[in-house]
Write a protein that holds these residues in place. Structure first.
Motif, mmCIF file in Angstrom:
data_model
loop_
_atom_site.group_PDB
_atom_site.id
_atom_site.type_symbol
_atom_site.label_atom_id
_atom_site.label_comp_id
_atom_site.label_asym_id
_atom_site.label_seq_id
_atom_site.Cartn_x
_atom_site.Cartn_y
_atom_site.Cartn_z
ATOM 1 N N THR A 1 64.239 38.520 51.377
ATOM 2 C CA THR A 1 63.046 38.137 52.144
ATOM 3 C C THR A 1 61.866 37.836 51.224
ATOM 4 N N ASN A 2 61.638 38.702 50.249
ATOM 5 C CA ASN A 2 60.508 38.509 49.351
ATOM 6 C C ASN A 2 60.703 37.311 48.431
ATOM 7 N N TYR A 3 61.942 36.972 48.101
ATOM 8 C CA TYR A 3 62.175 35.785 47.292
ATOM 9 C C TYR A 3 61.848 34.508 48.067
ATOM 10 N N TYR A 4 62.104 34.520 49.370
ATOM 11 C CA TYR A 4 61.680 33.385 50.198
ATOM 12 C C TYR A 4 60.157 33.282 50.210
ATOM 13 N N LEU A 5 59.481 34.427 50.301
ATOM 14 C CA LEU A 5 58.016 34.426 50.257
ATOM 15 C C LEU A 5 57.518 33.938 48.898
ATOM 16 N N LEU A 6 58.219 34.302 47.819
ATOM 17 C CA LEU A 6 57.848 33.839 46.481
ATOM 18 C C LEU A 6 57.983 32.319 46.377
ATOM 19 N N SER A 7 59.075 31.777 46.902
ATOM 20 C CA SER A 7 59.275 30.320 46.893
ATOM 21 C C SER A 7 58.172 29.623 47.693
ATOM 22 N N LEU A 8 57.820 30.198 48.819
ATOM 23 C CA LEU A 8 56.760 29.611 49.645
ATOM 24 C C LEU A 8 55.414 29.666 48.931
ATOM 25 N N ALA A 9 55.142 30.771 48.236
ATOM 26 C CA ALA A 9 53.882 30.897 47.497
ATOM 27 C C ALA A 9 53.800 29.875 46.371
ATOM 28 N N VAL A 10 54.901 29.637 45.673
ATOM 29 C CA VAL A 10 54.924 28.655 44.577
ATOM 30 C C VAL A 10 54.660 27.245 45.112
ATOM 31 N N SER A 11 55.315 26.883 46.217
ATOM 32 C CA SER A 11 55.101 25.545 46.793
ATOM 33 C C SER A 11 53.662 25.378 47.272
ATOM 34 N N ASP A 12 53.084 26.436 47.823
ATOM 35 C CA ASP A 12 51.685 26.356 48.269
ATOM 36 C C ASP A 12 50.740 26.181 47.079
ATOM 37 N N MET A 13 51.018 26.869 45.977
ATOM 38 C CA MET A 13 50.158 26.725 44.798
ATOM 39 C C MET A 13 50.224 25.315 44.223
ATOM 40 N N PHE A 14 51.423 24.739 44.172
ATOM 41 C CA PHE A 14 51.558 23.349 43.703
ATOM 42 C C PHE A 14 50.748 22.408 44.597
ATOM 43 N N THR A 15 50.829 22.637 45.904
ATOM 44 C CA THR A 15 50.094 21.781 46.838
ATOM 45 C C THR A 15 48.596 21.879 46.609
ATOM 46 N N LEU A 16 48.104 23.097 46.407
ATOM 47 C CA LEU A 16 46.670 23.296 46.197
ATOM 48 C C LEU A 16 46.216 22.709 44.867
ATOM 49 N N LEU A 17 46.979 22.932 43.802
ATOM 50 C CA LEU A 17 46.562 22.500 42.471
ATOM 51 C C LEU A 17 46.585 20.988 42.312
ATOM 52 N N LEU A 18 47.598 20.334 42.900
ATOM 53 C CA LEU A 18 47.769 18.900 42.687
ATOM 54 C C LEU A 18 47.208 18.044 43.814
ATOM 55 N N GLY A 19 47.107 18.616 45.000
ATOM 56 C CA GLY A 19 46.677 17.820 46.137
ATOM 57 C C GLY A 19 45.230 17.984 46.541
ATOM 58 N N LEU A 20 44.712 19.197 46.426
ATOM 59 C CA LEU A 20 43.372 19.441 46.954
ATOM 60 C C LEU A 20 42.246 18.864 46.087
ATOM 61 N N PRO A 21 42.292 18.965 44.741
ATOM 62 C CA PRO A 21 41.198 18.367 43.951
ATOM 63 C C PRO A 21 41.014 16.862 44.172
ATOM 64 N N PRO A 22 42.084 16.028 44.150
ATOM 65 C CA PRO A 22 41.864 14.602 44.465
ATOM 66 C C PRO A 22 41.346 14.384 45.880
ATOM 67 N N GLU A 23 41.821 15.235 46.805
ATOM 68 C CA GLU A 23 41.341 15.107 48.186
ATOM 69 C C GLU A 23 39.851 15.438 48.265
ATOM 70 N N LEU A 24 39.426 16.438 47.527
ATOM 71 C CA LEU A 24 38.003 16.796 47.498
ATOM 72 C C LEU A 24 37.181 15.682 46.855
ATOM 73 N N TYR A 25 37.714 15.095 45.791
ATOM 74 C CA TYR A 25 36.997 13.987 45.151
ATOM 75 C C TYR A 25 36.832 12.809 46.109
ATOM 76 N N SER A 26 37.861 12.561 46.937
ATOM 77 C CA SER A 26 37.784 11.433 47.878
ATOM 78 C C SER A 26 36.730 11.666 48.945
ATOM 79 N N VAL A 27 36.341 12.915 49.161
ATOM 80 C CA VAL A 27 35.244 13.189 50.093
ATOM 81 C C VAL A 27 33.936 12.643 49.532
ATOM 82 N N TRP A 28 33.768 12.762 48.205
ATOM 83 C CA TRP A 28 32.556 12.262 47.569
ATOM 84 C C TRP A 28 32.637 10.764 47.265
ATOM 85 N N GLU A 29 33.848 10.276 46.975
ATOM 86 C CA GLU A 29 34.024 8.850 46.680
ATOM 87 C C GLU A 29 35.409 8.439 47.177
ATOM 88 N N ALA A 30 35.438 7.780 48.325
ATOM 89 C CA ALA A 30 36.712 7.425 48.953
ATOM 90 C C ALA A 30 37.491 6.405 48.134
#
Length: 280
Positions: free
Chosen positions: A79-108
């Motif tokens: 069970t905890n290994y599934y949670l670990l896999s989910l945490a890793v995928s969420d971190m990748f999403t935040l690190l690679l997806g959110l900064p460009p998305e935030l930048y597009s708020v200031w400059e589309a």
């Protein structure tokens, strides 16, 4: 001589007016075709604060999950290994997806991070999304087996099987995400009217127009396979889990009622025997 100088100054002035008019028309054209480059300052600041809060809490929370599970051997369960896999995928999403998305708020537009990062981001955003959905589905299946088939779960749910399944999930997510980076490019969305010269400010990181029709089918397939189908499977498993828990609760109440009835019957028989002895 003075006449020539005056003529030169007038020419430069007219050229400057013409150029400023061209710039104004370009931005007007961009706003008309691609929308405003930036929304109002209140909306931008509000979204920036929200994105920053999501980023910080998400990174800290998911990283804490990884560290806690990694450093404590007694937490090395399926069970905890599934949670670990989910945490890793969420971190990748935040690190690679959110900064460009935030930048597009200031400059589309235009895209300013280069073609390599454009393709890289397209791949990882799709891959981590697929991995998250498949991990949640597998985790739900683990809970379903543990609750509905507790005896079978003793042999079915083990750490080695969970690790193999997690590797399979990430491999499938990588393969299924490949069509998106393959068809993602940098391109100029607009050209100057009546010319073939692109407008540099319209540079986009997206799927070019010539591949849109083909990728529409991919969008539909991925939406069904990685959203509709898992959602249906997860919903069915949770309904079955709920019915199983309700049935077990009913059986427990029935067993408790039966035990209470037997206790009352035994107490009544004891009273009858006691009265019989006294009557003798």
């Amino acid at each position: 001589m003075a006449v020539n100088i005056s003529h030169a100054i007038l020419t430069v002035t007219l050229d400057s007016i013409s150029n400023s008019s061209d710039v104004f028309n370009t931005y007007e054209y961009l706003n008309k075709e691609m929308g405003e480059k930036r929304q109002g300052m209140v909306a931008v600041i509000t979204l920036t604060i929200v994105y920053c809060v999501i980023f910080v809490t998400g990174i800290v929370g998911n990283m804490s999950t990884c560290l806690v599970i990694g450093r404590n051997p007694y937490l090395h369960t399926a069970t905890n290994y599934y949670l670990l896999s989910l945490a890793v995928s969420d971190m990748f999403t935040l690190l690679l997806g959110l900064p460009p998305e935030l930048y597009s708020v200031w400059e589309a537009y235009p895209w300013r991070f280069g073609e390599a990062f454009c393709i890289f981001k397209s791949f990882f955003s799709e891959m981590t999304s697929y991995a998250s959905v498949l991990t949640i589905t597998a985790f739900t299946g683990e809970r379903y087996v543990a609750i509905c088939y507790p005896i079978k779960s003793q042999t079915f749910s083990n750490l080695r099987r969970a690790v193999r399944l997690i590797f399979i999930i990430w491999f499938v997510a990588c393969i299924c995400a490949l069509p998106f980076p393959i068809h993602t490019r940098l391109f100029y969305y607009l050209k100057y009217p009546n010319t073939t010269q692109p407008i540099s400010e319209s540079l986009q990181c997206n799927i070019p127009l010539e591949w849109i029709d083909y990728m529409k089918s991919m969008f539909q397939i991925s939406s069904f396979v990685f959203f509709v189908l898992p959602m249906g499977i997860i919903s069915i498993m949770y309904i079955l889990i709920g019915l199983t828990l309700k049935r077990s609760h009913f059986n427990k109440n029935s067993a408790d009622d039966f035990c209470k009835l037997e206790a009352k019957e035994a107490a009544r028989n004891a009273v009858i025997k006691m009265l019989g002895k006294y009557s003798q």
